[in-house]
Scaffold this motif. Structure first.
Motif, PDB file in Angstrom:
ATOM      1  N   PHE A   1     -59.801  89.311 -33.111  1.00 12.27           N
ATOM      2  CA  PHE A   1     -61.225  89.573 -32.918  1.00 12.27           C
ATOM      3  C   PHE A   1     -61.877  90.197 -34.145  1.00 12.27           C
ATOM      4  CE2 PHE A   1     -60.650  89.785 -28.076  1.00 12.27           C
ATOM      5  CZ  PHE A   1     -61.060  88.472 -27.949  1.00 12.27           C
ATOM      6  N   GLY A   2     -61.094  90.882 -34.968  1.00 16.48           N
ATOM      7  CA  GLY A   2     -61.679  91.495 -36.143  1.00 16.48           C
ATOM      8  C   GLY A   2     -60.970  92.786 -36.519  1.00 16.48           C
ATOM      9  N   THR A   3     -61.435  93.399 -37.585  1.00 17.16           N
ATOM     10  CA  THR A   3     -60.874  94.650 -38.075  1.00 17.16           C
ATOM     11  C   THR A   3     -61.976  95.702 -38.148  1.00 17.16           C
ATOM     12  OG1 THR A   3     -59.162  93.552 -39.378  1.00 17.16           O
ATOM     13  CG2 THR A   3     -59.746  95.787 -40.022  1.00 17.16           C
ATOM     14  N   PHE A   4     -61.745  96.822 -37.506  1.00 10.65           N
ATOM     15  CA  PHE A   4     -62.669  97.944 -37.607  1.00 10.65           C
ATOM     16  C   PHE A   4     -62.434  98.674 -38.929  1.00 10.65           C
ATOM     17  CE2 PHE A   4     -61.879  97.490 -33.009  1.00 10.65           C
ATOM     18  CZ  PHE A   4     -63.188  97.302 -32.570  1.00 10.65           C
ATOM     19  N   ILE A   5     -63.516  99.058 -39.563  1.00  9.66           N
ATOM     20  CA  ILE A   5     -63.450  99.934 -40.732  1.00  9.66           C
ATOM     21  C   ILE A   5     -63.806 101.329 -40.233  1.00  9.66           C
ATOM     22  CG2 ILE A   5     -64.244 100.370 -43.074  1.00  9.66           C
ATOM     23  CD1 ILE A   5     -62.862  97.661 -42.680  1.00  9.66           C
ATOM     24  N   VAL A   6     -62.829 102.228 -40.271  1.00  8.28           N
ATOM     25  CA  VAL A   6     -62.994 103.561 -39.694  1.00  8.28           C
ATOM     26  C   VAL A   6     -63.248 104.566 -40.804  1.00  8.28           C
ATOM     27  CG1 VAL A   6     -61.974 105.320 -38.210  1.00  8.28           C
ATOM     28  CG2 VAL A   6     -61.388 102.906 -37.870  1.00  8.28           C
ATOM     29  N   ASN A   7     -64.363 105.280 -40.712  1.00  9.42           N
ATOM     30  CA  ASN A   7     -64.725 106.284 -41.717  1.00  9.42           C
ATOM     31  C   ASN A   7     -63.870 107.535 -41.504  1.00  9.42           C
ATOM     32  OD1 ASN A   7     -66.058 107.685 -43.717  1.00  9.42           O
ATOM     33  ND2 ASN A   7     -67.846 108.169 -42.455  1.00  9.42           N
ATOM     34  N   SER A   8     -62.627 107.447 -41.937  1.00  9.44           N
ATOM     35  CA  SER A   8     -61.663 108.510 -41.653  1.00  9.44           C
ATOM     36  C   SER A   8     -61.794 109.714 -42.578  1.00  9.44           C
ATOM     37  CB  SER A   8     -60.234 107.953 -41.752  1.00  9.44           C
ATOM     38  OG  SER A   8     -60.006 107.399 -43.029  1.00  9.44           O
TER      39      SER A   8
ATOM     40  N   LEU B   1     -49.382  93.639 -42.030  1.00  6.79           N
ATOM     41  CA  LEU B   1     -49.614  93.789 -40.590  1.00  6.79           C
ATOM     42  C   LEU B   1     -50.499  92.664 -40.067  1.00  6.79           C
ATOM     43  CD1 LEU B   1     -49.228  95.429 -38.020  1.00  6.79           C
ATOM     44  CD2 LEU B   1     -51.210  96.801 -38.663  1.00  6.79           C
ATOM     45  N   LYS B   2     -51.498  92.290 -40.837  1.00 10.03           N
ATOM     46  CA  LYS B   2     -52.388  91.195 -40.429  1.00 10.03           C
ATOM     47  C   LYS B   2     -51.598  89.897 -40.271  1.00 10.03           C
ATOM     48  CE  LYS B   2     -56.483  89.084 -39.960  1.00 10.03           C
ATOM     49  NZ  LYS B   2     -56.091  87.668 -39.884  1.00 10.03           N
ATOM     50  N   GLN B   3     -50.701  89.615 -41.202  1.00  8.26           N
ATOM     51  CA  GLN B   3     -49.925  88.376 -41.126  1.00  8.26           C
ATOM     52  C   GLN B   3     -48.927  88.414 -39.959  1.00  8.26           C
ATOM     53  OE1 GLN B   3     -48.999  86.177 -44.946  1.00  8.26           O
ATOM     54  NE2 GLN B   3     -49.152  88.259 -45.751  1.00  8.26           N
ATOM     55  N   ILE B   4     -48.321  89.561 -39.739  1.00  9.58           N
ATOM     56  CA  ILE B   4     -47.410  89.687 -38.603  1.00  9.58           C
ATOM     57  C   ILE B   4     -48.158  89.439 -37.297  1.00  9.58           C
ATOM     58  CG2 ILE B   4     -46.050  91.334 -37.257  1.00  9.58           C
ATOM     59  CD1 ILE B   4     -45.176  92.615 -39.881  1.00  9.58           C
ATOM     60  N   CYS B   5     -49.320  90.061 -37.152  1.00 13.73           N
ATOM     61  CA  CYS B   5     -50.100  89.914 -35.913  1.00 13.73           C
ATOM     62  C   CYS B   5     -50.630  88.496 -35.745  1.00 13.73           C
ATOM     63  CB  CYS B   5     -51.241  90.930 -35.892  1.00 13.73           C
ATOM     64  SG  CYS B   5     -50.701  92.629 -35.667  1.00 13.73           S
ATOM     65  N   ASP B   6     -51.049  87.857 -36.843  1.00 19.26           N
ATOM     66  CA  ASP B   6     -51.496  86.464 -36.755  1.00 19.26           C
ATOM     67  C   ASP B   6     -50.376  85.585 -36.224  1.00 19.26           C
ATOM     68  OD1 ASP B   6     -54.028  86.967 -37.647  1.00 19.26           O
ATOM     69  OD2 ASP B   6     -53.693  86.292 -39.700  1.00 19.26           O
TER      70      ASP B   6
ATOM     71  N   PHE C   1     -45.281  83.209 -42.286  1.00 16.54           N
ATOM     72  CA  PHE C   1     -45.109  84.503 -42.957  1.00 16.54           C
ATOM     73  C   PHE C   1     -43.625  84.813 -43.009  1.00 16.54           C
ATOM     74  CE2 PHE C   1     -45.119  89.285 -42.521  1.00 16.54           C
ATOM     75  CZ  PHE C   1     -45.403  89.501 -43.862  1.00 16.54           C
ATOM     76  N   TRP C   2     -43.096  84.981 -44.209  1.00 19.96           N
ATOM     77  CA  TRP C   2     -41.669  85.244 -44.377  1.00 19.96           C
ATOM     78  C   TRP C   2     -41.481  86.558 -45.098  1.00 19.96           C
ATOM     79  CZ3 TRP C   2     -38.373  86.385 -48.308  1.00 19.96           C
ATOM     80  CH2 TRP C   2     -36.996  86.320 -48.014  1.00 19.96           C
ATOM     81  N   PHE C   3     -40.446  87.286 -44.734  1.00 19.21           N
ATOM     82  CA  PHE C   3     -40.048  88.488 -45.454  1.00 19.21           C
ATOM     83  C   PHE C   3     -38.542  88.645 -45.325  1.00 19.21           C
ATOM     84  CE2 PHE C   3     -41.442  89.592 -41.183  1.00 19.21           C
ATOM     85  CZ  PHE C   3     -40.381  90.307 -40.677  1.00 19.21           C
ATOM     86  N   ALA C   4     -37.939  89.306 -46.267  1.00 18.99           N
ATOM     87  CA  ALA C   4     -36.498  89.504 -46.247  1.00 18.99           C
ATOM     88  C   ALA C   4     -36.091  90.258 -44.988  1.00 18.99           C
ATOM     89  CB  ALA C   4     -36.056  90.276 -47.490  1.00 18.99           C
TER      90      ALA C   4
END
Length: 526
Positions: free
Chosen positions: A212-219, A198-203, A66-69
């Motif tokens: 482990f997964g992503t919660f879908i929060v009914n916000s 964020l997903k790529q940074i954390c990976d 994952f690359w970013f400037a």
């Protein structure tokens, strides 16, 4: 030189740099050689020819990344030494001499660096709700991280916006990873604007295998109707420090209903065989054996029969079934010794249909694993707003997270003696949740809240109520939440205090560390 030649050199590097060097030595141990240091002792050095070849092999075999400037600068930020120190502020603390909780004011990047020494590998759970990079001014903190146009003129405004946010998050998460215990966990709230990044940074930092997964929060149950889709949800990513060491707790299921009842109480039934094809009769032969169901010996309830491990006249021999998809021979979840201990108490025979029987386990608990869809209205943003408004008597903070979300995450991830860190603490919902959980289960969890003292807008309700920055709101919420918990949980013992430390320019005063914190607590030092 790959490693410090002298103790003096080692002391001049930051904890995060030393940690990274130690990791590199572990990963590339075949490139390390021993040699003399400047004092005539022994140190570890690198065989550079072998090291270059090893790194070249890694680069050629691992082309995905994952690359970013600005990424190189972001990494350098994490490795640079802190230019400030934390100083105690007793006057704004609560219960200084008796509390183990911390409220740290200042830039969280610097504070995360200062926490490396005393808290490396000691934080069980991290929760953060960082800015979502919406470009909005609706928040009391800055929520726009567009990079400098002159320095990155080759990128358009959208690219600079996302890269700037990544540069802000990357070093902070690098440092956060060092703080987690081996069985620790991190939860990260986010919305559509930066979820993919964020997903790529954390990976990259925590490892995709620790996701482990992503919660879908009914916000927003009633939806936010703007654009072309009524937004109802946000996300919460869930990573482990080491997935092989992680253990999570079950949550109470208040809506649980039982189909059956015996002398011990209610229960449901679940097949005793393991339906995971990875475990089969070839690699788990000790879990593949027959039960015998005795159709002439009913077990008190319609459809239930006694079972054993010995064959009798007219008994029915039962093995685990095979998988329908691939014909893999399943095995039992329990071995013979455990099965023998609970025969006809917690495991029993059950008639599924005419001539069809199954070995089942009585499931008595009213708990369940946390679900990926958090749809209950208790998780809605407006619930969090209402909770804060009830505490303060006014709407002084925009979009605080609901208490139920943080409480359930804490229940899932922590045991009674663990430490919880939130380095985007905002209104301090996380601290509120930790105190409430301790009051309910007698725990001694500790919280560390980190927040930059962002100024409140002069036109906001918070400013008019006398709160000049977010830290003042967070500290006051902890005080008020503690009083509310005592009213709701009379007689409960929990740590309701917190010690405040603030970032300041380096003086002749020692920085925050475990030894100093301990002596201040005992001696009542300033």
């Amino acid at each position: 030189m790959l490693y410090d030649r002298t103790n003096r050199d080692r002391q001049n590097t930051t904890p995060s740099v030393r940690t990274n060097k130690d990791k590199l030595i572990t990963m590339l141990s075949e490139c390390i050689i021993k040699g003399p240091d400047l004092n005539g002792g022994c140190c570890r050095d690198a065989d550079f020819e072998r090291l270059c070849q090893r790194v070249s092999d890694i680069i050629q075999s691992e082309t995905y990344g994952f690359w970013f400037a600005g990424k190189e600068d972001a990494i350098a930020q994490a490795d640079s030494p802190p230019d400030q120190k934390l100083y105690p502020c007793r006057s704004e603390s609560a219960g200084w001499d008796s509390t183990d909780n911390l409220y740290l004011e200042g830039d969280n990047l610097t504070i995360l660096k200062l926490l490396q020494e005393p808290y490396q590998g000691k934080i069980k759970m991290i929760y953060i709700d960082p800015p979502y990079n919406t470009g909005s001014d609706a928040f009391v903190y800055a929520d726009d991280f567009t990079m400098d146009k002159e320095r990155y003129e080759q990128y358009d405004s959208v690219q600079r916006k996302h890269a700037g946010w990544c540069c802000m998050m990357y070093p902070r998460l690098l440092l956060a990873e060092n703080l987690l215990t081996e069985d620790g966990m991190i939860f990260l709230s986010i919305d559509d604007h930066e979820y993919a990044n964020l997903k790529q940074i954390c990976d990259e930092i925590f490892g995709e295998h620790n996701y482990f997964g992503t919660f879908i929060v009914n916000s927003a149950p009633n939806a936010r109707d703007y654009g072309h889709i009524g937004k109802m949800h946000e996300y919460c990513l869930f990573y482990a420090k080491n997935s092989s060491r992680t253990k999570t707790n079950l949550l109470e299921d208040t809506k649980k209903q039982f189909r059956f009842t015996d002398e011990k109480g209610g229960f449901n039934i679940h097949p005793l065989y393991n339906s995971n094809e990875a475990f089969h009769s070839k690699n788990r032969p000790n879990l593949y054996y027959p039960f015998y169901l005795y159709p002439d010996e009913p077990a008190g309830l319609d459809g239930f029969y006694r079972i054993g491990l010995e064959k009798k006249e007219r008994s029915v021999e039962l093995y685990p079934p095979k998988s329908l998809k691939n014909g893999v021979q399943f095995v039992w979840r329990w071995g013979k010794e455990k099965a023998k201990q609970y025969l006809n108490e917690e495991i029993i025979g059950y008639q599924m249909g005419e001539g069809q029987y199954r070995i089942v386990q009585k499931m008595r608990h009213n708990k369940k694993m946390i679900r990926s869809l958090l749809t209950d209205k208790k998780y809605a943003s407006r619930r969090g707003t209402k909770e804060a408004e009830e505490l303060f008597g006014a709407k002084i903070f925009t979009f605080p997270k609901p208490l139920a979300l943080l409480s359930d995450l804490c229940r899932t991830a922590t045991d009674k003696e663990d430490v919880v860190l939130d380095f985007f603490s905002g209104s301090a919902t996380t601290a509120h949740a930790v105190m409430l959980l301790n009051a309910k289960d007698g725990g001694r969890r500790k919280f560390i809240m980190v927040q930059r003292p962002e100024q409140t807008d002069v036109c906001s309700a918070a400013y008019k109520a006398g709160y000049r920055d977010i830290c003042e709101i967070g500290k006051e919420r902890i005080r008020r939440a503690a009083r509310k918990i005592r009213q709701e949980e009379p007689g409960a013992a929990f740590d309701s205090g917190f010690r405040v430390y603030k970032l300041g320019e380096p003086l002749e005063q020692a920085p925050l560390d475990e030894r100093r914190m301990g002596s201040e607590k005992k001696e009542g030092g300033a």
